[in-house]
Design a protein around this motif. Structure first.
Motif, PDB file in Angstrom:
ATOM      1  N   SER A 166       0.843  -1.205   0.000  1.00 18.83           N
ATOM      2  CA  SER A 166       0.000   0.000   0.000  1.00 18.83           C
ATOM      3  C   SER A 166       0.875   1.249   0.000  1.00 18.83           C
ATOM      4  O   SER A 166       0.863   2.037   0.944  1.00 18.83           O
ATOM      5  N   LEU A 189     -11.301 -11.310   2.860  1.00 16.08           N
ATOM      6  CA  LEU A 189     -10.159 -10.501   2.417  1.00 16.08           C
ATOM      7  C   LEU A 189     -10.211 -10.319   0.904  1.00 16.08           C
ATOM      8  O   LEU A 189     -10.697 -11.199   0.188  1.00 16.08           O
ATOM      9  N   PRO A 190      -9.686  -9.208   0.417  1.00 16.67           N
ATOM     10  CA  PRO A 190      -9.765  -8.970  -1.022  1.00 16.67           C
ATOM     11  C   PRO A 190      -8.472  -9.288  -1.784  1.00 16.67           C
ATOM     12  O   PRO A 190      -7.386  -9.251  -1.231  1.00 16.67           O
ATOM     13  N   GLN A 192      -7.054  -7.301  -4.936  1.00 17.11           N
ATOM     14  CA  GLN A 192      -7.471  -6.009  -5.485  1.00 17.11           C
ATOM     15  C   GLN A 192      -6.297  -5.113  -5.846  1.00 17.11           C
ATOM     16  O   GLN A 192      -5.152  -5.403  -5.539  1.00 17.11           O
ATOM     17  N   TYR A 194      -6.090  -0.402  -6.499  1.00 19.60           N
ATOM     18  CA  TYR A 194      -6.795   0.868  -6.711  1.00 19.60           C
ATOM     19  C   TYR A 194      -5.951   1.790  -7.583  1.00 19.60           C
ATOM     20  O   TYR A 194      -4.744   1.596  -7.719  1.00 19.60           O
ATOM     21  N   GLN A 204      -2.651   0.014  -3.099  1.00 19.38           N
ATOM     22  CA  GLN A 204      -3.437  -1.064  -2.460  1.00 19.38           C
ATOM     23  C   GLN A 204      -3.477  -2.361  -3.282  1.00 19.38           C
ATOM     24  O   GLN A 204      -4.542  -2.903  -3.566  1.00 19.38           O
ATOM     25  N   PHE A 206      -3.330  -6.118  -3.378  1.00 17.76           N
ATOM     26  CA  PHE A 206      -3.453  -7.246  -2.446  1.00 17.76           C
ATOM     27  C   PHE A 206      -3.582  -8.552  -3.233  1.00 17.76           C
ATOM     28  O   PHE A 206      -4.285  -8.618  -4.250  1.00 17.76           O
ATOM     29  N   GLY A 335     -13.700  -9.985  -3.230  1.00 18.11           N
ATOM     30  CA  GLY A 335     -13.702 -10.334  -1.802  1.00 18.11           C
ATOM     31  C   GLY A 335     -13.807 -11.836  -1.624  1.00 18.11           C
ATOM     32  O   GLY A 335     -14.662 -12.480  -2.231  1.00 18.11           O
TER      33      GLY A 335
ATOM     34  N   ARG B  37     -11.506  -2.811   3.481  1.00 15.27           N
ATOM     35  CA  ARG B  37     -10.974  -2.830   2.114  1.00 15.27           C
ATOM     36  C   ARG B  37     -10.199  -1.564   1.758  1.00 15.27           C
ATOM     37  O   ARG B  37      -9.381  -1.573   0.860  1.00 15.27           O
ATOM     38  N   SER B  39      -8.249  -0.064   3.825  1.00  9.49           N
ATOM     39  CA  SER B  39      -7.157   0.007   4.806  1.00  9.49           C
ATOM     40  C   SER B  39      -7.484   0.895   5.994  1.00  9.49           C
ATOM     41  O   SER B  39      -6.588   1.475   6.613  1.00  9.49           O
TER      42      SER B  39
END
Lengths: 368, 96
Positions: A166, A189-190, A192, A194, A204, A206, A335, B37, B39
């Motif tokens: 992140s 938990l995702p 993902q 952004y 972000q 993940f 998710g 999601r 954070s």
């Protein structure tokens, strides 16, 4: 009279035939069928065996028989969308128990031959038979299905969760940078990433990790096929390109915990792909239905019967190093329910179809 | 104090035999901060396990061909209910 576990042998049967008033021999049929299943199926998948056991001939029922009990006969129909299908001929009465009883001498002789053949096959450790298209034939011994799940926290052998980075940056910088977070304890938990409000900037990232323990299976077993399955509660893709989820290899530092540096252990090369990608738009997000990935040959190879098997999921843009068209504050996300969630109906799982070596190569026998 | 179980692995044979390895845990419903999601840390109330109580293997034979996971889970729920010192989680209680 003590109960017998088997049908009478030839001598016993002859003696019984002569002495009319001897009480009938009590046979535990269910147990007899279980203990003789491999030889029975081997026999039942021959023309002679189908005729002898009063089963449908192969011209009428070409599918291999994978289970025979005193009143049930299962035919394997094949695989579709990652699921295996069988058709079962069931009788109220013990049809096949009665057939074997009435044709005992012939059946027993044939079973002896097939037992010997199966034993020799086991000794020779023949590889499984494959069709010309590469599919493995279903073993006559019957496919064994083992489903494994990751441990929840506190873990004892396996773990699941996500790892991420992140720190705002370019797509490549965030993707290839060092991980800075790990979560092995949340219930959802995702996978993902952004974009931020700054042009060309992403954030972000993940990725999801799940480990499975198949080491209880004897490593002489043949792995036939496998599916990776998980339940999702949400998906989102605001990018213009269709997103998908890729199943890949991973190598976390510990089998029972996740750390931030596990982010850098994902296999992001073509050979690391463990299954065909699934479009995010096709993922069921009802929170109770499993989404199924049929694992490919590489995935099947990655399932270890001696150590912990390790798999990862990531957004395909991330896997392929292909940034989607940037737009401010846009995201792609799936998710995933983890093993941490209460209950046992939504945990990630791998369903492995395998067979013991001694009953491995069997549909070959249908050629006689 | 609550209790729950997780299926570690489950093997089904064509003969109808099923082997299940089950972990039984102790835990409780607690509220703790978890990352969402975006954070952001937020309080989440849910069942959390604190320790593994035991692992056991069940071998079930003579199951009908149609034996389902639901039937197996119903049996495991009944075993979980035998613990008189802990309450099974909602998801693993058999109905009347």
């Amino acid at each position: 009279m003590a109960p017998k576990l088997y049908y009478p042998n030839t001598d016993e049967l002859r003696a019984y035939t002569v002495r009319f008033h001897q009480p009938p021999v009590f046979v535990k049929e269910d147990q007899w069928f279980r203990e003789n299943q491999a030889a029975l199926l081997s026999l039942a998948n021959t023309d002679y065996g189908r005729d002898l056991l009063c089963l449908d001939p192969r011209r009428k029922r070409p599918e291999p028989i994978t289970r025979l009990t005193k009143n049930l006969c299962s035919y394997y129909l094949g695989q579709q969308n990652g699921r295996h299908y069988w058709a079962t001929d069931g009788r109220v009465g013990a049809k096949w128990g009665n057939v074997i009883r009435s044709r005992w001498l012939e059946v027993n002789t044939a079973l002896e031959q097939h037992r010997a053949r199966l034993y020799l096959e086991g000794l020779l450790r023949l590889p499984p038979l494959r069709l010309v298209d590469g599919r493995v034939l279903v073993p006559v011994g019957g496919g064994i299905t083992t489903t494994a799940y990751p441990d929840p926290d506190p873990e004892t052998a396996t773990v699941d969760g996500n790892v991420g980075r992140s720190v705002n940056g370019t797509f490549t910088a965030v993707r290839t940078g060092a991980g800075d977070s790990a979560d092995p304890t949340a219930a959802s938990l995702p996978c993902q990433f952004y974009t931020t409000a700054v042009s060309g900037e992403y954030d972000q990232f993940f990725r999801f990790i799940s480990l499975f323990d198949f080491s209880a299976i004897a490593d002489t077993n043949t792995k036939e096929s496998a599916t990776y399955e998980l339940v999702s509660d949400s998906t989102l893709n605001n990018f213009t390109e269709p997103g998908s989820l890729s199943m890949v290899t991973t190598a976390p530092d510990s089998p029972t915990n996740l750390i931030a540096s596990d982010y850098g252990t994902f296999g992001l090369t073509p050979t690391a792909k463990q299954a065909t990608d699934r479009l995010i738009s096709e993922i069921n997000t009802g929170g109770s239905v499993y989404n199924v990935w049929t694992m490919n040959a590489a995935g099947l190879t990655s399932i270890s019967l001696t150590t912990i098997s390790k798999f990862g999921l990531c957004i395909t843009f991330d896997y392929a190093d292909t940034a989607p068209t940037w737009a401010a504050n846009t995201n792609v996300s799936v998710g995933i329910f983890t093993a941490e969630k209460a209950g046992t109906t939504t945990d990630p799982k791998i369903v492995l179809i395998h067979s013991a070596l001694v009953s491995g190569s069997t549909v070959l026998i249908v050629s006689d | 104090m609550r209790t729950d179980y997780k299926i570690k692995w489950l093997t089904s044979y064509d003969s109808g035999q099923v082997e299940v390895v089950v972990n039984v845990y102790e835990g409780d419903v607690t509220t703790e901060l978890e990352e969402d999601r975006a954070s952001m840390m937020r309080p989440v109330t849910r069942y959390r396990r604190t320790r593994l109580l035991r692992t056991f293997t069940l071998s079930l034979t003579d199951l009908p061909l149609s034996a389902t996971d639901a039937q197996i889970r119903r049996g495991l729920n009944a075993l979980l209910a035998e613990d008189t010192t802990r309450t099974p989680i909602e998801e693993q209680r058999n109905g009347p």
